[in-house]
Design an enzyme around this catalytic site. Structure first.
Site, PDB file in Angstrom:
ATOM      1  N   THR A 129       1.062  11.569   3.330  1.00 57.96           N
ATOM      2  CA  THR A 129       2.312  11.331   2.627  1.00 57.96           C
ATOM      3  C   THR A 129       3.096  12.618   2.394  1.00 57.96           C
ATOM      4  OG1 THR A 129       3.144  10.683   0.441  1.00 57.96           O
ATOM      5  CG2 THR A 129       0.888  11.416   0.521  1.00 57.96           C
ATOM      6  N   ASP A 130       4.406  12.478   2.117  1.00 55.87           N
ATOM      7  CA  ASP A 130       5.203  13.658   1.753  1.00 55.87           C
ATOM      8  C   ASP A 130       4.854  14.176   0.358  1.00 55.87           C
ATOM      9  OD1 ASP A 130       6.355  11.583   0.273  1.00 55.87           O
ATOM     10  OD2 ASP A 130       8.372  11.813   1.104  1.00 55.87           O
ATOM     11  N   GLU A 131       4.193  13.323  -0.459  1.00 56.39           N
ATOM     12  CA  GLU A 131       3.949  13.706  -1.856  1.00 56.39           C
ATOM     13  C   GLU A 131       3.020  14.906  -1.990  1.00 56.39           C
ATOM     14  OE1 GLU A 131       3.556  10.846  -4.821  1.00 56.39           O
ATOM     15  OE2 GLU A 131       4.846   9.404  -3.809  1.00 56.39           O
ATOM     16  N   TYR A 155      -2.715  10.806  -7.439  1.00 58.04           N
ATOM     17  CA  TYR A 155      -2.617  10.225  -6.093  1.00 58.04           C
ATOM     18  C   TYR A 155      -2.368  11.315  -5.062  1.00 58.04           C
ATOM     19  CZ  TYR A 155      -0.236   8.312  -2.012  1.00 58.04           C
ATOM     20  OH  TYR A 155       0.154   8.052  -0.723  1.00 58.04           O
ATOM     21  N   LYS A 159      -4.793  12.661  -1.967  1.00 61.28           N
ATOM     22  CA  LYS A 159      -4.389  12.637  -0.558  1.00 61.28           C
ATOM     23  C   LYS A 159      -4.448  14.056   0.025  1.00 61.28           C
ATOM     24  CE  LYS A 159      -3.008   9.694   1.680  1.00 61.28           C
ATOM     25  NZ  LYS A 159      -3.712   8.689   2.544  1.00 61.28           N
TER      26      LYS A 159
HETATM   27  P1  NAD Z   1      -1.512  -0.185   0.175  1.00 64.52           P
HETATM   28  O1  NAD Z   1      -1.956   0.161  -1.205  1.00 64.52           O
HETATM   29  O2  NAD Z   1      -0.494  -1.240   0.372  1.00 64.52           O
HETATM   30  O3  NAD Z   1      -2.781  -0.603   1.059  1.00 64.52           O
HETATM   31  C1  NAD Z   1      -3.998   0.082   1.005  1.00 64.52           C
HETATM   32  C2  NAD Z   1      -5.046  -0.760   1.727  1.00 64.52           C
HETATM   33  O4  NAD Z   1      -6.287  -0.031   1.705  1.00 64.52           O
HETATM   34  C3  NAD Z   1      -5.330  -2.110   1.050  1.00 64.52           C
HETATM   35  O5  NAD Z   1      -5.381  -3.130   2.007  1.00 64.52           O
HETATM   36  C4  NAD Z   1      -6.679  -1.917   0.388  1.00 64.52           C
HETATM   37  O6  NAD Z   1      -7.435  -3.110   0.292  1.00 64.52           O
HETATM   38  C5  NAD Z   1      -7.341  -0.897   1.317  1.00 64.52           C
HETATM   39  N1  NAD Z   1      -8.390  -0.116   0.656  1.00 64.52           N
HETATM   40  C6  NAD Z   1      -8.292   0.529  -0.542  1.00 64.52           C
HETATM   41  N2  NAD Z   1      -9.463   1.131  -0.830  1.00 64.52           N
HETATM   42  C7  NAD Z   1     -10.299   0.882   0.212  1.00 64.52           C
HETATM   43  C8  NAD Z   1     -11.635   1.254   0.509  1.00 64.52           C
HETATM   44  N3  NAD Z   1     -12.356   1.991  -0.340  1.00 64.52           N
HETATM   45  N4  NAD Z   1     -12.185   0.833   1.672  1.00 64.52           N
HETATM   46  C9  NAD Z   1     -11.457   0.064   2.539  1.00 64.52           C
HETATM   47  N5  NAD Z   1     -10.200  -0.322   2.302  1.00 64.52           N
HETATM   48  C10 NAD Z   1      -9.615   0.086   1.148  1.00 64.52           C
HETATM   49  O7  NAD Z   1      -1.041   1.182   0.821  1.00 64.52           O
HETATM   50  P2  NAD Z   1       0.151   1.486   1.839  1.00 64.52           P
HETATM   51  O8  NAD Z   1       1.394   1.677   1.095  1.00 64.52           O
HETATM   52  O9  NAD Z   1       0.079   0.529   2.948  1.00 64.52           O
HETATM   53  O10 NAD Z   1      -0.307   2.931   2.372  1.00 64.52           O
HETATM   54  C11 NAD Z   1      -1.200   3.061   3.463  1.00 64.52           C
HETATM   55  C12 NAD Z   1      -1.475   4.533   3.727  1.00 64.52           C
HETATM   56  O11 NAD Z   1      -0.240   5.196   4.016  1.00 64.52           O
HETATM   57  C13 NAD Z   1      -2.079   5.273   2.541  1.00 64.52           C
HETATM   58  O12 NAD Z   1      -3.022   6.190   3.042  1.00 64.52           O
HETATM   59  C14 NAD Z   1      -0.893   5.999   1.907  1.00 64.52           C
HETATM   60  O13 NAD Z   1      -1.312   7.169   1.264  1.00 64.52           O
HETATM   61  C15 NAD Z   1      -0.059   6.297   3.132  1.00 64.52           C
HETATM   62  N6  NAD Z   1       1.406   6.404   2.908  1.00 64.52           N
HETATM   63  C16 NAD Z   1       2.087   5.413   2.252  1.00 64.52           C
HETATM   64  C17 NAD Z   1       3.466   5.511   2.109  1.00 64.52           C
HETATM   65  C18 NAD Z   1       4.273   4.431   1.421  1.00 64.52           C
HETATM   66  O14 NAD Z   1       5.480   4.615   1.204  1.00 64.52           O
HETATM   67  N7  NAD Z   1       3.697   3.288   1.073  1.00 64.52           N
HETATM   68  C19 NAD Z   1       4.147   6.615   2.611  1.00 64.52           C
HETATM   69  C20 NAD Z   1       3.404   7.623   3.262  1.00 64.52           C
HETATM   70  C21 NAD Z   1       2.040   7.484   3.416  1.00 64.52           C
HETATM   71  O1  DAU Z   2       6.638   9.336  -0.725  1.00 62.93           O
HETATM   72  C1  DAU Z   2       5.627   8.578  -0.144  1.00 62.93           C
HETATM   73  C2  DAU Z   2       4.950   7.775  -1.214  1.00 62.93           C
HETATM   74  O2  DAU Z   2       5.863   6.749  -1.570  1.00 62.93           O
HETATM   75  C3  DAU Z   2       3.618   7.182  -0.795  1.00 62.93           C
HETATM   76  O3  DAU Z   2       2.722   8.219  -0.512  1.00 62.93           O
HETATM   77  C4  DAU Z   2       3.059   6.289  -1.897  1.00 62.93           C
HETATM   78  O4  DAU Z   2       1.868   5.667  -1.466  1.00 62.93           O
HETATM   79  C5  DAU Z   2       4.094   5.244  -2.228  1.00 62.93           C
HETATM   80  O5  DAU Z   2       3.632   4.455  -3.301  1.00 62.93           O
HETATM   81  C6  DAU Z   2       5.414   5.898  -2.594  1.00 62.93           C
HETATM   82  O6  DAU Z   2       5.310   6.630  -3.826  1.00 62.93           O
HETATM   83  P1  DAU Z   2       6.493   6.651  -4.892  1.00 62.93           P
HETATM   84  O7  DAU Z   2       5.947   7.049  -6.208  1.00 62.93           O
HETATM   85  O8  DAU Z   2       7.662   7.410  -4.381  1.00 62.93           O
HETATM   86  O9  DAU Z   2       6.874   5.092  -4.842  1.00 62.93           O
HETATM   87  P2  DAU Z   2       7.259   4.037  -5.971  1.00 62.93           P
HETATM   88  O10 DAU Z   2       7.757   2.827  -5.254  1.00 62.93           O
HETATM   89  O11 DAU Z   2       6.173   3.865  -6.974  1.00 62.93           O
HETATM   90  O12 DAU Z   2       8.486   4.730  -6.682  1.00 62.93           O
HETATM   91  C7  DAU Z   2       9.646   5.126  -5.955  1.00 62.93           C
HETATM   92  C8  DAU Z   2      10.583   5.806  -6.922  1.00 62.93           C
HETATM   93  O13 DAU Z   2      11.072   4.810  -7.847  1.00 62.93           O
HETATM   94  C9  DAU Z   2       9.912   6.869  -7.768  1.00 62.93           C
HETATM   95  O14 DAU Z   2      10.832   7.936  -7.978  1.00 62.93           O
HETATM   96  C10 DAU Z   2       9.624   6.164  -9.094  1.00 62.93           C
HETATM   97  C11 DAU Z   2      10.740   5.151  -9.202  1.00 62.93           C
HETATM   98  N1  DAU Z   2      10.391   3.894  -9.904  1.00 62.93           N
HETATM   99  C12 DAU Z   2       9.289   3.203  -9.504  1.00 62.93           C
HETATM  100  C13 DAU Z   2       8.932   2.036 -10.128  1.00 62.93           C
HETATM  101  C14 DAU Z   2       7.706   1.271  -9.692  1.00 62.93           C
HETATM  102  C15 DAU Z   2      11.209   3.413 -10.918  1.00 62.93           C
HETATM  103  O15 DAU Z   2      12.237   4.029 -11.266  1.00 62.93           O
HETATM  104  N2  DAU Z   2      10.855   2.247 -11.551  1.00 62.93           N
HETATM  105  C16 DAU Z   2       9.747   1.535 -11.208  1.00 62.93           C
HETATM  106  O16 DAU Z   2       9.461   0.493 -11.845  1.00 62.93           O
END
Ligand code: NAD
Ligand code: DAU
Length: 344
Positions: A129-131, A155, A159
């Site tokens: 992730t970018d985080e 988180y 990562k």
């Molecule tokens: P998500 O939370 O929607 O899904 C995570 C999945 O992993 C779920 O299906 C869960 O059951 C499974 N899981 C959790 N713990 C596990 C374990 N111990 N063993 C096996 N499976 C397990 O997450 P997402 O948003 O789809 O993100 C997927 C990946 O991409 C993550 O590694 C996250 O850090 C990365 N990522 C997410 C974003 C985003 O915006 N969502 C952006 C950049 C990177």
């Molecule tokens: O940047 C990549 C990341 O994006 C991934 O690595 C994470 O897995 C993914 O969850 C996401 O993280 P964020 O914290 O950016 O996503 P979230 O949707 O939780 O929040 C997006 C932005 O919106 C953040 O600045 C917080 C804000 N927010 C979020 C929620 C849930 C609100 O203002 N209100 C809310 O209720």
């Protein structure tokens, strides 16, 4: 692959089956974030094999590697929600750090016994992730791959730890959105709340900036990185779509005003409510994706405007999926995260 029942993972499975010939073995623990309903369209497709299990279960991972002899591991599984990591970081360390370490150990053991040419062509791809880079100032250029890691949440720290352990092909992506995203994340939460006439809780002043990428574009970048990426290299992936959270929520409201003119709420933006901020809330993320574009030939296909509209339409058309995932456990999370903020 791991984590293929989650948001990005399930999109990746669907994308893989649509574009590739080889099968995919999908190991997922089915936590609250994992949902087999997202994989219903491939339930009977022999190219997708689902295995319920934990990435930290070494005996299971060893058995799967022996049985299926994969050419690569794409590691999506993680605890992924920043707010949950602030309320309870232990699970993040367990899965994201220790779980990744276990998976890597089993991958290394399997790889060590491979013969050439399979040994040289085997790949481990760490989805990150970018985080991990921390927060950007308002005038700073977007993150490049040379940016030092500076995580600000449990988180992001977990990562970052996993990335350091893996040092494989690593893809660092910005915020994804699209179908099958669990409605605890900003975009689906706002859609689901707005449709129910509930407050739209914007943290702080709503000025935090994220760089949004349609999930299908991320999946394509991961497939390209798997084929063409160089082991040990990192690839930043982003949408070139920096938006403040308030802009995102207002855009969702405008689309809903248009698509749901007869809803009880005429102006969905009247539901916007500013609530106390997330602790340690990173102000701005933005990715410099030039390396993945020039080295791997990737280009974002979906603009933020068209992707957001598609996403809102998807949620409107899939309320049954939403209702299935917003059960008892979801309610508990909403109470925990928004109760103290004065919003439930
Ligand atoms: P998500 O939370 O929607 O899904 C995570 C999945 O992993 C779920 O299906 C869960 O059951 C499974 N899981 C959790 N713990 C596990 C374990 N111990 N063993 C096996 N499976 C397990 O997450 P997402 O948003 O789809 O993100 C997927 C990946 O991409 C993550 O590694 C996250 O850090 C990365 N990522 C997410 C974003 C985003 O915006 N969502 C952006 C950049 C990177
Ligand atoms: O940047 C990549 C990341 O994006 C991934 O690595 C994470 O897995 C993914 O969850 C996401 O993280 P964020 O914290 O950016 O996503 P979230 O949707 O939780 O929040 C997006 C932005 O919106 C953040 O600045 C917080 C804000 N927010 C979020 C929620 C849930 C609100 O203002 N209100 C809310 O209720």
């Amino acid at each position: 692959m791991t984590g293929g029942a989650g948001f990005i993972g399930s999109n990746f499975v669907l994308d893989w089956v649509a574009n590739e010939k080889s099968p995919v073995i999908n190991l997922d623990k089915l936590t609250y974030a994992g949902n087999l309903g997202s994989l219903a369209s491939v339930a009977t497709d022999s190219r997708h094999v689902f295995v319920k299990g934990d990435i930290g279960d070494r005996a299971l991972v060893a058995k799967l590697l022996r049985e299926h002899r994969p050419q690569a591991i794409v590691h999506f599984a993680a605890e992924s929600h920043v707010d949950r990591s602030i309320h309870g970081p232990a699970e993040f360390v367990q899965t994201n750090v220790i779980g990744t370490f276990s998976l890597l150990e089993e991958a290394r053991s399997f790889w060590s016994d491979l013969k050439e040419p399979d040994k040289s062509s085997f790949r481990f791809l760490q989805v990150s992730t970018d985080e991990v880079y921390g927060s950007l100032g308002p005038a700073e250029p977007p993150f490049t791959e040379a940016r030092p890691y500076a995580p600000n949440s449990p988180y992001a720290a977990s990562k970052a730890a996993a990335d350091h352990l893996a040092r494989a092909i690593t893809t660092n992506c910005s915020n994804n959105y699209g179908p099958f995203q669990f409605p605890e994340k900003l975009i689906p939460l706002m859609i689901v709340n707005a449709l129910a006439g509930k407050p739209l809780p914007v943290y702080g002043d709503g000025g935090n900036v994220r760089d949004w990428l349609y999930v299908g574009d991320h999946c394509e970048a991961v497939r390209l990185a798997l084929k063409k990426g160089r082991p040990g290299e990192t690839y930043n992936i982003g949408g070139n779509a920096e938006k403040t959270n308030l802009e995102v929520v207002q855009s969702i409201c405008a689309i809903l005003d248009e698509l749901r003119p007869n809803s009880l709420i005429t102006h969905h933006s009247s539901l916007i409510t500013f609530v106390p901020d997330r602790p340690g809330h990173d102000r701005r993320y933005a990715m410099d994706a030039r390396k993945v574009e020039s080295e791997l030939g990737w280009k974002r296909r979906v603009t933020f405007e068209s992707g957001l509209r598609k996403t809102v339409e998807w949620y409107l058309d899939h309320m049954e999926w939403v209702n299935n995932v917003t059960s008892g456990e979801y309610r508990k999370w909403i109470d925990l995260n928004y109760g103290k903020r004065g919003q439930v």
